[in-house]
Design a protein around this motif. Sequence first.
Motif, short mmCIF file in Angstrom:
data_model
loop_
_atom_site.label_atom_id
_atom_site.label_comp_id
_atom_site.label_asym_id
_atom_site.label_seq_id
_atom_site.Cartn_x
_atom_site.Cartn_y
_atom_site.Cartn_z
N MET A 234 -37.41 -70.01 -64.01
CA MET A 234 -37.51 -70.84 -62.81
C MET A 234 -36.28 -70.68 -61.93
SD MET A 234 -40.39 -72.41 -62.54
CE MET A 234 -41.11 -70.91 -63.19
N GLN A 235 -35.13 -70.50 -62.56
CA GLN A 235 -33.91 -70.25 -61.79
C GLN A 235 -34.02 -68.94 -61.01
OE1 GLN A 235 -30.41 -69.89 -64.19
NE2 GLN A 235 -29.00 -69.95 -62.46
N ILE B 299 -36.90 -67.53 -60.07
CA ILE B 299 -37.91 -67.73 -59.02
C ILE B 299 -37.31 -68.51 -57.86
CG2 ILE B 299 -40.12 -68.83 -58.51
CD1 ILE B 299 -41.01 -68.21 -61.33
N TRP B 300 -36.51 -69.52 -58.18
CA TRP B 300 -35.89 -70.32 -57.11
C TRP B 300 -34.97 -69.46 -56.26
CZ3 TRP B 300 -36.98 -74.99 -55.32
CH2 TRP B 300 -36.06 -75.62 -54.49
N LEU B 301 -34.35 -68.45 -56.86
CA LEU B 301 -33.43 -67.59 -56.14
C LEU B 301 -34.16 -66.66 -55.18
CD1 LEU B 301 -30.46 -66.64 -55.80
CD2 LEU B 301 -30.88 -65.03 -57.66
N TYR B 302 -35.34 -66.17 -55.59
CA TYR B 302 -36.05 -65.16 -54.80
C TYR B 302 -37.35 -65.68 -54.19
CZ TYR B 302 -32.92 -61.72 -56.90
OH TYR B 302 -31.82 -61.01 -57.30
N ILE B 303 -37.63 -66.98 -54.28
CA ILE B 303 -38.92 -67.49 -53.84
C ILE B 303 -39.14 -67.27 -52.35
CG2 ILE B 303 -37.98 -69.81 -53.47
CD1 ILE B 303 -41.52 -68.90 -54.74
N ASP B 304 -38.08 -67.44 -51.54
CA ASP B 304 -38.23 -67.28 -50.10
C ASP B 304 -38.52 -65.84 -49.72
OD1 ASP B 304 -37.80 -69.96 -49.68
OD2 ASP B 304 -35.63 -69.73 -49.41
#
Length: 216
Positions: free
Chosen positions: A29-30, A32-37
């Motif tokens: 999740m960390q 994904i949060w880094l590259y989600i945008d």
Amino acid sequence: MKKAHKFILFSFIGPLVMTFFIAVFVLVMQFIWLYIDEMLGKGLEWYVLGELFFYATANVVPMAMPLAILLASIMTFGNLGEHFELVAFKSAGISLQQIMKPLILFVIIISIGAFYFANNVIPVANLKFYSLLYDIRSQKPAINIMPNVFYNEIDGYTIRVKSKKAMDDGREMLKDVMIYNHSDNNGNLQVTVADSGIMSLSKDKTYFSIKLFNGV
């Protein structure tokens, strides 16, 4: 003694598996949060995202396993102490070292497997992960440019766009483009403003080019 060892071992494996997947989930999740945008709204196929997540998961296994072993050990011996099972073992003449013996052997086996995984699997996963990420960025160079965020990863230039729109050919149309030229170190004196633009990569994948429309 064998039944006691099996009981302790099975009491440890359950929390170990649970905490391992929880730790992997949190670490992924960390990522994904880094590259989600960068990933959302880019038209990437589901299998490309799945492959990217798979390699990211492989990279976090060495960090998740020690956490899982620590938490599983605390949970296991905490439950044994809470239900007075450790007292029962000691009253039966079984020492703490004998109680921990199957877990020590099991953790040694896990350590050997983790060493093999880190030595043989992690380098390959890292290579494939960054190669795939580079390919995605090469095919879609506008993936790094976020709306209303100053993008300064190109030496000597800072780019800001108001919005982006996906095109049928896989490229992205940039709207309300502002390009600051800092190559002469004169501040923000040289500014190029355009209504829209398309960023593309050269055929040899060594240069970026931006085609601007209605610019000043």
